[in-house]
Design a protein around this motif. Structure first.
Motif, PDB file in Angstrom:
ATOM      1  N   THR A 182      -6.134   2.877  -1.527  1.00 16.98           N
ATOM      2  CA  THR A 182      -6.802   1.608  -1.200  1.00 16.98           C
ATOM      3  C   THR A 182      -7.368   1.581   0.224  1.00 16.98           C
ATOM      4  O   THR A 182      -8.528   1.209   0.405  1.00 16.98           O
ATOM      5  N   PRO A 183      -6.619   1.995   1.247  1.00 19.31           N
ATOM      6  CA  PRO A 183      -7.210   1.990   2.596  1.00 19.31           C
ATOM      7  C   PRO A 183      -8.418   2.928   2.723  1.00 19.31           C
ATOM      8  O   PRO A 183      -9.336   2.671   3.507  1.00 19.31           O
ATOM      9  N   GLN A 184      -8.439   3.999   1.932  1.00 22.60           N
ATOM     10  CA  GLN A 184      -9.543   4.951   1.990  1.00 22.60           C
ATOM     11  C   GLN A 184     -10.813   4.403   1.327  1.00 22.60           C
ATOM     12  O   GLN A 184     -11.894   4.960   1.493  1.00 22.60           O
ATOM     13  N   THR A 198       3.884   9.376  -6.932  1.00 24.57           N
ATOM     14  CA  THR A 198       3.430   8.780  -5.678  1.00 24.57           C
ATOM     15  C   THR A 198       2.615   7.537  -5.983  1.00 24.57           C
ATOM     16  O   THR A 198       1.853   7.511  -6.934  1.00 24.57           O
ATOM     17  N   ASP A 199       2.760   6.510  -5.168  1.00 27.69           N
ATOM     18  CA  ASP A 199       1.986   5.281  -5.318  1.00 27.69           C
ATOM     19  C   ASP A 199       0.551   5.533  -4.860  1.00 27.69           C
ATOM     20  O   ASP A 199       0.247   5.465  -3.675  1.00 27.69           O
ATOM     21  N   LEU A 200      -0.327   5.832  -5.798  1.00 29.49           N
ATOM     22  CA  LEU A 200      -1.721   6.120  -5.459  1.00 29.49           C
ATOM     23  C   LEU A 200      -2.474   4.885  -4.981  1.00 29.49           C
ATOM     24  O   LEU A 200      -3.425   5.002  -4.222  1.00 29.49           O
ATOM     25  N   VAL A 201      -2.052   3.696  -5.418  1.00 31.05           N
ATOM     26  CA  VAL A 201      -2.723   2.467  -4.986  1.00 31.05           C
ATOM     27  C   VAL A 201      -2.583   2.315  -3.469  1.00 31.05           C
ATOM     28  O   VAL A 201      -3.561   2.096  -2.757  1.00 31.05           O
ATOM     29  N   SER A 202      -1.358   2.471  -2.962  1.00 29.83           N
ATOM     30  CA  SER A 202      -1.139   2.373  -1.518  1.00 29.83           C
ATOM     31  C   SER A 202      -1.814   3.520  -0.771  1.00 29.83           C
ATOM     32  O   SER A 202      -2.295   3.339   0.341  1.00 29.83           O
TER      33      SER A 202
END
Length: 172
Positions: free
Chosen positions: A115-117, A108-112
């Motif tokens: 980042t909003p969190q 899973t793309d953890l950056v996406s």
């Protein structure tokens, strides 16, 4: 006619229940930043163990070190018919004064995801070892109580390139 109405009802029931089963996306839940910071605040491997098993991770290995002990947990997931192993490491100082949670995945793309969190955290200049690697892009965040590193590492795989994502939550 009496048999026709129940047959039609049964067909609709079958159709809608089959659609409900096939339309559910494959779940690959990761703990939120809030949950990770709560876990880092526990300063208790026993409490962390209970919490991490609830999201599908299983204990793998305990690694005692000088000044701290690391507990590694893994889970196997399949995303789009590809198998992945997610790892989470809980490192706690021997005097329970600080802890670090590190989550590594390619599934899973953890950056996406994260980042909003992190909008309420202060964005800092990264000085971690991972951020010095030319194949890794890191963003580092800080709050009063936590330091969080979020990295995207380009990995050379046997069947092409891939990405490995890494998030580290350290209690100050």
């Amino acid at each position: 006619m009496k048999a026709f109405l129940p047959t039609i009802c049964l067909m609709f029931l079958t159709l809608f229940s089959a659609q409900a089963q096939t339309s559910a996306p494959a779940a690959n839940p990761f703990p939120s930043i809030s949950t990770l910071t709560n876990w880092a605040s526990l300063n208790s491997q026993q409490q962390f163990d209970v919490a991490i098993r609830a999201v599908g991770f299983k204990f793998e290995v305990k690694e005692p070190g000088e000044g701290s002990t690391a507990y590694t947990y893994i889970r196997k997931v399949m995303v789009n018919e590809v198998n992945y192993t997610d790892r989470i490491v809980y490192r706690i100082t021997n005097n329970n004064s600080a802890s670090i949670i590190s989550l590594v995945t390619a599934s899973t793309d953890l950056v996406s995801l994260y980042t909003p969190q992190l909008a309420t955290f202060k964005n800092n200049n990264c000085k971690t070892e991972m951020s010095k690697d030319k194949n890794t892009t890191c963003s580092c965040y800080e709050s009063v109580n936590f330091a969080i590193d979020l990295c995207d590492e380009r990995v050379k795989l046997t069947m092409g390139d891939g990405n490995k994502y890494f998030v580290s939550v350290a209690k100050k």
